[in-house]
Design an enzyme around this catalytic site. Structure first.
Site, short mmCIF file in Angstrom:
data_model
loop_
_atom_site.label_atom_id
_atom_site.label_comp_id
_atom_site.label_asym_id
_atom_site.label_seq_id
_atom_site.Cartn_x
_atom_site.Cartn_y
_atom_site.Cartn_z
N MET A 1 0.84 -1.17 0.00
CA MET A 1 0.00 0.00 0.00
C MET A 1 0.89 1.24 0.00
O MET A 1 1.42 1.61 1.04
CB MET A 1 -0.89 -0.01 1.24
CG MET A 1 -1.71 1.24 1.36
SD MET A 1 -3.00 1.13 2.59
CE MET A 1 -2.14 1.72 4.02
N PRO A 2 1.08 1.88 -1.12
CA PRO A 2 1.87 3.11 -1.16
C PRO A 2 1.19 4.25 -0.41
O PRO A 2 -0.01 4.46 -0.54
CB PRO A 2 1.96 3.45 -2.66
CG PRO A 2 1.62 2.18 -3.35
CD PRO A 2 0.68 1.46 -2.46
N LEU A 3 1.99 4.95 0.37
CA LEU A 3 1.51 6.10 1.12
C LEU A 3 2.35 7.30 0.72
O LEU A 3 3.57 7.28 0.85
CB LEU A 3 1.64 5.85 2.62
CG LEU A 3 1.41 7.04 3.54
CD1 LEU A 3 -0.03 7.55 3.42
CD2 LEU A 3 1.71 6.65 4.97
N THR A 40 -2.61 5.81 -1.04
CA THR A 40 -3.10 6.78 -0.07
C THR A 40 -2.27 8.05 -0.19
O THR A 40 -1.04 7.99 -0.27
CB THR A 40 -2.98 6.24 1.37
OG1 THR A 40 -3.75 5.05 1.47
CG2 THR A 40 -3.45 7.26 2.39
#
Length: 66
Positions: A1-3, A40
């Site tokens: 999940m890239p933030l 995100t």
């Protein structure tokens, strides 16, 4: 999940931040192949007086920049 965390001075419109978030999401999806729903983006607005460059608060040194 890239933030992705984006710190910026206050004053950008919700529309401008929404556009930036969409475009950042597009770049991440294109480059690492993850689903859009995994990306995100968090915006943190930092007052210019709390952002200091070269020992000078930006509310003093960047008065002409919104």
């Amino acid at each position: 999940m890239p933030l992705l965390r984006v710190e910026l001075w206050p004053g950008r419109s919700p529309e401008a931040k929404k556009k930036l978030a969409r475009e950042l999401t597009d770049v991440v999806v294109e480059n690492i192949g993850c689903p859009r729903s995994a990306v995100t983006v968090i915006f943190t607005e930092v007052p210019k007086g709390h952002w200091v460059i070269g020992g000078i608060p930006c509310d003093e040194s960047h008065k002409d920049v919104p």
